[in-house]
Scaffold this active site. Structure first.
Site, PDB file in Angstrom:
ATOM      1  N   ILE A  56      47.427  35.422  42.819  1.00 36.92           N
ATOM      2  CA  ILE A  56      46.391  34.840  43.669  1.00 36.92           C
ATOM      3  C   ILE A  56      45.011  35.146  43.098  1.00 36.92           C
ATOM      4  O   ILE A  56      44.848  36.084  42.318  1.00 36.92           O
ATOM      5  CB  ILE A  56      46.479  35.382  45.112  1.00 36.92           C
ATOM      6  CG1 ILE A  56      46.454  36.919  45.106  1.00 36.92           C
ATOM      7  CG2 ILE A  56      47.712  34.854  45.818  1.00 36.92           C
ATOM      8  CD1 ILE A  56      46.392  37.545  46.480  1.00 36.92           C
ATOM      9  N   PHE A  85      46.358  39.642  40.415  1.00 36.44           N
ATOM     10  CA  PHE A  85      45.065  39.054  40.766  1.00 36.44           C
ATOM     11  C   PHE A  85      44.550  38.211  39.599  1.00 36.44           C
ATOM     12  O   PHE A  85      44.403  38.705  38.479  1.00 36.44           O
ATOM     13  CB  PHE A  85      44.061  40.136  41.140  1.00 36.44           C
ATOM     14  CG  PHE A  85      44.462  40.888  42.379  1.00 36.44           C
ATOM     15  CD1 PHE A  85      44.372  40.277  43.631  1.00 36.44           C
ATOM     16  CD2 PHE A  85      44.971  42.181  42.305  1.00 36.44           C
ATOM     17  CE1 PHE A  85      44.760  40.950  44.778  1.00 36.44           C
ATOM     18  CE2 PHE A  85      45.360  42.858  43.456  1.00 36.44           C
ATOM     19  CZ  PHE A  85      45.261  42.249  44.696  1.00 36.44           C
ATOM     20  N   LYS A  86      44.275  36.939  39.897  1.00 36.97           N
ATOM     21  CA  LYS A  86      43.798  36.015  38.878  1.00 36.97           C
ATOM     22  C   LYS A  86      42.269  35.983  38.903  1.00 36.97           C
ATOM     23  O   LYS A  86      41.663  35.823  39.965  1.00 36.97           O
ATOM     24  CB  LYS A  86      44.341  34.613  39.129  1.00 36.97           C
ATOM     25  CG  LYS A  86      45.866  34.533  39.082  1.00 36.97           C
ATOM     26  CD  LYS A  86      46.351  33.101  38.960  1.00 36.97           C
ATOM     27  CE  LYS A  86      45.932  32.256  40.139  1.00 36.97           C
ATOM     28  NZ  LYS A  86      46.378  30.855  40.003  1.00 36.97           N
ATOM     29  N   ILE A  87      41.666  36.108  37.699  1.00 34.83           N
ATOM     30  CA  ILE A  87      40.206  36.123  37.578  1.00 34.83           C
ATOM     31  C   ILE A  87      39.812  35.178  36.442  1.00 34.83           C
ATOM     32  O   ILE A  87      40.330  35.311  35.323  1.00 34.83           O
ATOM     33  CB  ILE A  87      39.680  37.537  37.272  1.00 34.83           C
ATOM     34  CG1 ILE A  87      40.300  38.573  38.227  1.00 34.83           C
ATOM     35  CG2 ILE A  87      38.165  37.572  37.357  1.00 34.83           C
ATOM     36  CD1 ILE A  87      39.979  40.011  37.847  1.00 34.83           C
TER      37      ILE A  87
END
Length: 340
Positions: A56, A85-87
């Protein structure tokens, strides 16, 4: 290569993960908006309980804001060991990646468009580096070369990073990912569910099923309920009534013990009418030189019946049990089983 589903559609996510071997799910706020989801936090929490690993977005203008957002999301009830965690790639993202990794969180640096961005992500300890192949190709970039360069960079310097092949548009992309050695691929359900489709496979499967049924099933499992019968002393009018009642073009003729002795057909009716005229209606089956019908035993394997249909080129075969008619096997019964 890890296999991820790319979706925010609850129905297709439920369907896809019934396969039992998909490793995780990637989703985006854009996907959620597209599917009418307004409670993003609620959707994320629900999805986290449905899949093995969930990727996400954790967004923010500074590294500190990104880290704070990741921690806020975890506080909803997410499992740190099952959440990535997608950045989006940037210098801020690289800093946030290092901070999150130092706290044992998994990070996916995505929207990577060149090898320099990939290198910075790997140097910061990114768990995944994501190349959006389809989107890059739409914009004229050499996406496959970038995936190849990223894989080589991981292998050359032994980075503990997996290269994700994303934005899959068609089955050829899966082959590309395999050929290039990507460690992860995320695929939309509409593509994933069709990856096994192949005309030659379907033809071969049909042949195997066909031959298996012919060799294992018996005539009695297929024969229909139509079984018009008349005795030797039965009248032509009785035979006509039986054929009409069962909507068949023939009636089995049996002796006093119920044994098959011949067959009377609608063709026989027309031919005998030309010979005997009105007298025919009062004649009995025993008045004719009846022919023994083509028949198979009810315990015969289906391949026997198939051979008869092909050799004799008929539409119906009488199925017998202990010499007595047990029913009519219609060629359409085998067509429905995809045997003929």
């Amino acid at each position: 290569m890890e296999l991820y589903l790319d979706s925010a559609d609850i129905n297709e996510i439920e369907e896809a993960f019934k396969l039992g071997f998909i490793d995780g799910l990637t989703t985006t706020p854009t996907f959620m908006h597209r599917h009418g989801i307004t409670d993003i936090d609620g959707a994320i929490l629900k999805l986290s309980k449905m899949v093995p690993v969930l990727m996400i977005e954790a967004l923010g203008d500074t590294a500190e804001e990104i880290v704070a957002e990741a921690k806020r999301l975890l506080s909803l009830g997410l499992d740190k060991n099952k959440t990535v965690f997608k950045i989006p790639a940037s210098l801020v993202a690289a800093k946030a990646c290092k901070m999150l990794r130092d706290e044992g969180m998994m990070v996916n640096i995505h929207l990577v468009y060149n090898i320099q961005q990939a290198y910075m992500a790997m140097a910061a300890g990114a768990t995944y580096v994501c190349v959006l192949v389809g989107r890059m190709q739409d914009q004229g970039y050499e996406a496959l070369k970038l995936v190849d360069d990223c894989v080589k960079l991981v292998n050359k310097y032994n980075y503990d990073t997996k290269i994700m092949f994303s934005s899959v548009r068609y089955p050829e992309h899966i082959k590309n990912a395999i050929d290039l050695g990507a460690q992860n691929i995320t695929i939309p359900w509409k593509i994933m569910k069709n990856l096994n489709n192949n005309n030659f496979t379907e033809i071969g499967t049909h042949e195997f099923v066909n031959h298996t049924r012919q060799m294992t099933m018996v005539v009695g499992e297929v024969v229909g309920s139509k079984n018009p019968i008349i005795g030797l002393d039965g009248l032509v009018t009785d035979a006509s009534i039986e054929m009409t009642r069962y909507a068949t073009g023939a009636v089995s003729v049996v002796d006093a013990d119920g044994k098959l002795k011949g067959i009377f057909t609608d063709g026989d009716l027309r031919r005998q009418m030309n010979t005997h005229g009105k007298k025919l209606l009062g004649m009995k089956m025993s008045d004719f030189d009846l022919k023994m019908p083509i028949h198979v035993n009810i315990d015969d394997k289906l391949h026997v019946a198939v051979g008869v249909f092909k050799e004799k080129q008929v539409d119906n075969i009488i199925a017998v049990s202990d010499g007595k008619p047990a029913g009519m096997l219609d060629v359409q019964d085998l067509v429905k089983l995809e045997i003929l």
